[in-house]
Scaffold this active site. Sequence first.
Site, PDB file in Angstrom:
ATOM      1  N   TYR A 101       0.855  -1.190   0.000  1.00  0.00           N
ATOM      2  CA  TYR A 101       0.000   0.000   0.000  1.00  0.00           C
ATOM      3  C   TYR A 101       0.889   1.238   0.000  1.00  0.00           C
ATOM      4  CZ  TYR A 101      -2.861   3.783   1.805  1.00  0.00           C
ATOM      5  OH  TYR A 101      -3.489   4.991   1.962  1.00  0.00           O
ATOM      6  N   GLU A 189      -3.567   7.440  -3.864  1.00  0.00           N
ATOM      7  CA  GLU A 189      -3.464   6.208  -3.093  1.00  0.00           C
ATOM      8  C   GLU A 189      -3.334   5.035  -4.063  1.00  0.00           C
ATOM      9  OE1 GLU A 189      -5.846   5.416   0.947  1.00  0.00           O
ATOM     10  OE2 GLU A 189      -6.983   4.949  -0.854  1.00  0.00           O
TER      11      GLU A 189
END
Length: 382
Positions: A101, A189
């Site tokens: 991530y 993101e």
Amino acid sequence: MDLVEYQGKQYFARYGVPISDGGVADTVEDAVVAADAVGYPVVVKAQVQVGGRGKAGGVKLAADAGEARQHATDILGLDIKGHVVRRLWVEHATDIAKEYYAGFTLDRAAKLHLAMVSARGGIDIEQVAEETPEAIVRLHIDPLDGLDYATALQLVTDAGLDAEALEQAADILVALYRCYIEGDADLVEVNPLVLTTDGRVHALDAKVTLDDDAAFRHPEWADIEEIGDVDPREHLAKQYGLQYIGLEGSVGIIANGAGLAMSTLDVVNQVGGSAANFLDIGGGANADVMANALEVINTDDNVRAILVNIFGGIVRCDEVARGILTALGRVELRSPIVLRLDGTNSVEARKILQEYRSDQIIPELTMVGAAKRAVEIAGGPS
Ligand code: GDP
Ligand code: MN
């Protein structure tokens, strides 16, 4: 403005963040064409402005054209948390070894940018954040310093990414930071950022929120298609260039200046009512702007009373009064207007309105008085 995945990926690609080859499709046929073009296996992905598509059945792998057709059929029209899928992104499937991530956002409290990286990305990142927050490494970045390669490398090392992924991941972080800064995003993101079985690192998903206040620097943003069901009130307001936010209440509000609009909202709440919207017609509001604003509010079924609160400074109240009359001629208002006009040319304004004698316009002298009256008309305090 929130971008959907494929738009976010196109944004990433401009700054050198690697993504998979893919194509957009609005029909099953086009999905198969796109799948054939990128080569099998492919992944068929719902393009909606909401996360958790994988868990909702909006992301599916297809080994051949038959499967691609089946998945496209299933996913188009699917309702994912209230968002109906009307567009697909079909990309060449990746062999995943690890899911990470990475993201950047603005930490308003710290007045710094915030980088977040984790070795435990994928569809359970929310759970990771909740149960083992230490598995997400955070680093504040001073906008004046920026993010250099050495710092990015340290960050991905601290996050525990696999050794073979570190250098590529650091490069990607630097590119992603540029995308975030130069691209004027509030949030970028990547979840998952993957390490492939053959040792490459790239972005498998993209979430990008653009900073609307930077739109003047990005004429190219005008070409970004808004995907998803936008509030029809906000859509119309945007066409008119009005600062409008739809709310749930029954008192429509028009004020000049964001501060006065917010105070008006507060006063409506204070006297027991609830606002249907926030609408600032700005400092240079003329008759036309006023008429547009009333038209937008008039499209809202919940509105029972319209509260117009204008303090004339640069804005002249007589112009506002003419605007209201223009609006009355242009649209059939479904609710009465409670009007508080003060400041520049307010005497002339009252005279114009008195001569017009409409029972749809109810003058009040004070802000609190006007709010009380509007709330009363809208059905009383709740
Ligand atoms: P989200 O659920 O809305 O965040 O959608 P994502 O784009 O993140 O996809 C969800 C999950 O699908 C990912 O975490 C992956 O595990 C899986 N996935 C997505 N693309 C691929 C792919 O190309 N190959 C494989 N094997 N899995 C994929
Ligand atoms: Mn994702």
